[in-house]
Design a protein around this motif. Structure first.
Motif, short mmCIF file in Angstrom:
data_model
loop_
_atom_site.label_atom_id
_atom_site.label_comp_id
_atom_site.label_asym_id
_atom_site.label_seq_id
_atom_site.Cartn_x
_atom_site.Cartn_y
_atom_site.Cartn_z
N THR A 1 0.83 -1.21 0.00
CA THR A 1 0.00 0.00 0.00
C THR A 1 0.87 1.26 0.00
O THR A 1 0.53 2.25 -0.66
N ALA A 2 1.99 1.23 0.71
CA ALA A 2 2.90 2.38 0.71
C ALA A 2 3.48 2.60 -0.67
O ALA A 2 3.60 3.74 -1.13
N ALA A 3 3.84 1.50 -1.35
CA ALA A 3 4.38 1.62 -2.70
C ALA A 3 3.34 2.19 -3.65
O ALA A 3 3.63 3.09 -4.44
N ALA A 4 2.10 1.68 -3.57
CA ALA A 4 1.03 2.17 -4.44
C ALA A 4 0.76 3.65 -4.20
O ALA A 4 0.54 4.41 -5.15
N SER A 5 0.79 4.06 -2.96
CA SER A 5 0.52 5.45 -2.61
C SER A 5 1.65 6.38 -3.06
O SER A 5 1.41 7.40 -3.72
N ALA A 6 2.88 6.01 -2.72
CA ALA A 6 4.04 6.86 -3.03
C ALA A 6 4.25 6.97 -4.54
O ALA A 6 4.42 8.06 -5.09
N MET A 7 4.26 5.82 -5.23
CA MET A 7 4.55 5.81 -6.66
C MET A 7 3.40 6.39 -7.48
O MET A 7 3.60 7.12 -8.44
N GLY A 8 2.18 6.05 -7.09
CA GLY A 8 1.02 6.55 -7.83
C GLY A 8 0.89 8.06 -7.76
O GLY A 8 0.57 8.72 -8.75
N SER A 9 1.18 8.62 -6.59
CA SER A 9 1.02 10.07 -6.41
C SER A 9 2.10 10.84 -7.15
O SER A 9 1.90 12.00 -7.52
N ILE A 10 3.26 10.23 -7.37
CA ILE A 10 4.35 10.93 -8.06
C ILE A 10 4.33 10.66 -9.57
O ILE A 10 4.40 11.59 -10.39
N ILE A 11 4.22 9.39 -9.96
CA ILE A 11 4.30 9.04 -11.39
C ILE A 11 2.98 9.34 -12.10
O ILE A 11 2.98 9.73 -13.27
N GLY A 12 1.84 9.16 -11.42
CA GLY A 12 0.53 9.35 -12.04
C GLY A 12 0.37 10.69 -12.76
O GLY A 12 0.03 10.72 -13.95
N PRO A 13 0.64 11.81 -12.10
CA PRO A 13 0.51 13.11 -12.77
C PRO A 13 1.45 13.27 -13.97
O PRO A 13 1.08 13.89 -14.97
N ASN B 1 -7.11 8.69 -8.64
CA ASN B 1 -8.32 9.49 -8.87
C ASN B 1 -9.17 8.90 -10.00
O ASN B 1 -9.60 9.61 -10.92
N VAL B 2 -9.40 7.59 -9.94
CA VAL B 2 -10.20 6.90 -10.95
C VAL B 2 -11.26 6.05 -10.26
O VAL B 2 -11.25 5.89 -9.04
N LYS B 3 -12.16 5.48 -11.05
CA LYS B 3 -13.22 4.63 -10.50
C LYS B 3 -12.77 3.17 -10.48
O LYS B 3 -12.12 2.71 -11.42
N ILE B 4 -13.19 2.48 -9.44
CA ILE B 4 -12.74 1.09 -9.26
C ILE B 4 -13.23 0.18 -10.38
O ILE B 4 -12.52 -0.73 -10.83
N GLU B 5 -14.46 0.42 -10.89
CA GLU B 5 -15.00 -0.46 -11.93
C GLU B 5 -14.25 -0.33 -13.25
O GLU B 5 -14.06 -1.32 -13.96
N THR B 6 -13.80 0.88 -13.58
CA THR B 6 -13.06 1.06 -14.84
C THR B 6 -11.64 0.53 -14.73
O THR B 6 -11.10 -0.03 -15.67
N VAL B 7 -11.03 0.70 -13.56
CA VAL B 7 -9.68 0.18 -13.35
C VAL B 7 -9.68 -1.34 -13.33
O VAL B 7 -8.79 -1.99 -13.88
N PHE B 8 -10.69 -1.92 -12.69
CA PHE B 8 -10.72 -3.38 -12.54
C PHE B 8 -10.78 -4.08 -13.91
O PHE B 8 -10.20 -5.15 -14.08
N LYS B 9 -11.48 -3.47 -14.86
CA LYS B 9 -11.52 -4.05 -16.21
C LYS B 9 -10.12 -4.11 -16.80
O LYS B 9 -9.75 -5.09 -17.46
N GLN B 10 -9.33 -3.06 -16.58
CA GLN B 10 -7.97 -3.03 -17.12
C GLN B 10 -7.03 -3.95 -16.34
O GLN B 10 -6.00 -4.37 -16.86
N ASP C 1 -3.54 7.10 -20.41
CA ASP C 1 -4.88 6.94 -19.86
C ASP C 1 -4.76 6.75 -18.35
O ASP C 1 -4.04 5.84 -17.89
N PRO C 2 -5.42 7.58 -17.53
CA PRO C 2 -5.32 7.45 -16.07
C PRO C 2 -5.71 6.06 -15.55
O PRO C 2 -5.12 5.58 -14.57
N ASN C 3 -6.66 5.40 -16.21
CA ASN C 3 -7.05 4.05 -15.79
C ASN C 3 -5.93 3.05 -16.06
O ASN C 3 -5.69 2.14 -15.25
#
Length: 435
Positions: A119-131, A394-403, A139-141
């Motif tokens: 969870t720490a990895a997902a939070s740290a990396m997602g918040s920096i690399i995502g933008p 900052n995405v919806k769980i249903e759209t991410v889960f498909k990917q 695509d954000p998803n």
């Protein structure tokens, strides 16, 4: 009806009812375990013995590694290590298709291994690399799915608290051997996802838009080197017999604290009380779970539940490959609604005897178990890493889960390889003389 079946049914029914009702997992474990022993034991004796089991279950020196690794992880999460590892990962991926997404994978593997938290990895990396990915047209998803799918790799690549927990509940399996055994499966998980990313990125035209000069590359490596040295010092010290896993966890705290305070200067002395408090709270939860699970382990041993499960599985078939597949399916299902620590504590004493009887080593089983439970952290309804990744992205769980489905296919393929090719888990431990 045998006492093992009666006790097993009592534990299962009460546990499910209490979990559905929202009772804390530790309380549900303790109450269901005590109730399961009542058909053969007076309640006062059962409660007294249960209390004794809690204290004996946590009175283990090796458990001291857990609070220290948790503290080290919390210090690193706040210590400016993430951005330096991301820059190093960008340097490694170069201009390959989907370079930023590939960077996310490598950074998750490195940061997850250092912090010991998916969870720490997902939070740290997602918040920096995502933008950054969004700026380059990703695509954000897609970006969130990559981050979520690869965040748990650090739970397999050591140091890992769940490996220490498994070592205890499995009867003293070598922590150093488990640490070594996790490397190849964890790296294979990451590589499988990188292959999927390569295919998707090539199709969508995701390419890197910047490169490093030789001077910049040198600076990136120099800045990331102190972070990487932590892995070398801690794991190298444990493997080399310089210190135990418990002592290594203290070394990790001291090193990460010095790195964050004096080298990167990303935290101050004023931040420490909050870090200590967060670490203590997390430690309390895990240690109490381990203590309460000792009651369940005692009840299972007293009523011969593991033997009954083993007999039941062997009655279905004596083909070990089918039994391993059935165990994997059960663990995958369990992982979707139960956190890793309680699942490890509950199902290790149930399935380890079965797998040992079929010739699987305790090290190999431990990696297979942890791999399954890691998948559970990115699947609903209780996938903590999934929810953190969705929130950060900052995405919806249903759209991410498909990917995520295509990544699940790749990860499950690796799980089957890890299950049926023991050397993927045992080669490094045997090379180091642990097997």
């Amino acid at each position: 009806m045998s006492i093992a079946i009666v006790s097993g049914i009592i534990i299962l029914v009460l546990l499910v009812i209490m979990l559905v009702a929202g009772v804390p997992i530790a309380v549900a474990l303790g109450v269901s375990s005590v109730c399961a022993i009542l058909p053969v034991m007076d309640i006062d004796v059962a409660v007294l013995t249960g209390a004794q089991r809690i204290f004996s279950g946590i009175s283990v020196f090796s458990l001291l590694a857990i609070p220290f690794f948790i503290l080290a992880g919390n210090i690193m999460n706040k210590g400016g290590i993430a951005i330096r590892l991301i820059n190093l990962a960008k340097l490694i991926t170069g201009r390959t298709p989907g370079a930023l997404a590939q960077t996310n994978v490598i950074a998750n593997m490195l940061f997850g291994a250092i912090s010991g938290s998916g969870t720490a990895a997902a939070s740290a990396m997602g918040s920096i690399i995502g933008p950054i990915e969004k700026e380059e047209g990703y695509d954000p998803n897609f970006s969130a799915a990559v981050n979520i799918a690869t965040a748990p790799t650090g739970l397999l690549i050591p140091p890992s608290n769940v490996m220490i927990t498994y070592s205890l509940v499995s009867g003293g399996t070598s922590v150093a051997a488990l640490f070594m055994a996790g490397y190849i499966p964890g790296i294979l998980w990451g590589l499988a996802c990188m292959l999927v990313i390569y295919i998707i990125a090539k199709k969508k035209g995701y390419r890197a838009k910047s490169t490093f000069t030789a001077k910049e590359a040198g600076k990136v490596i120099l800045q990331a080197l102190p972070c990487l040295l932590l892995i070398v010092i801690v794991i190298g010290g444990i493997i080399g017999g310089i210190f135990t896993a418990t002592e290594g966890s203290v070394v990790a705290v001291v090193y990460s604290l010095c790195l964050s305070l004096f080298v990167y200067k990303s935290i101050t002395l004023k931040d420490l009380p909050k870090l200590f408090k967060e670490s203590a709270e997390m430690t309390g939860i895990i240690i109490f779970l381990i203590g309460v699970s000792s009651i369940m382990s005692w009840v299972m041993a007293f009523t011969n539940i593991p033997e009954a499960v083993s007999s039941g599985l062997l009655a279905i078939t004596n083909n070990k490959y089918i039994i391993f597949l059935l165990i994997n399916i059960i663990l995958l299902v369990v992982g979707t609604f139960m956190d890793m620590t309680p699942a490890c504590l509950i199902f290790t004493p149930i399935f380890l005897p079965v797998c040992s009887a079929l010739g699987m080593s305790t090290i190999h089983f431990g990696i297979m178990l942890i791999f399954n439970l890691c998948i559970g952290t990115i699947t609903p309804p209780v996938g903590t890493t999934l929810f953190v990744g969705v929130k950060v992205g900052n995405v919806k769980i249903e759209t991410v889960f498909k990917q995520l489905l295509i990544y699940f296919a790749a990860i499950l393929a690796v799980l089957l390889l890890v299950t049926y090719i023991p050397q993927l888990s045992l080669w490094l431990p045997s090379l180091m003389g642990y097997v």
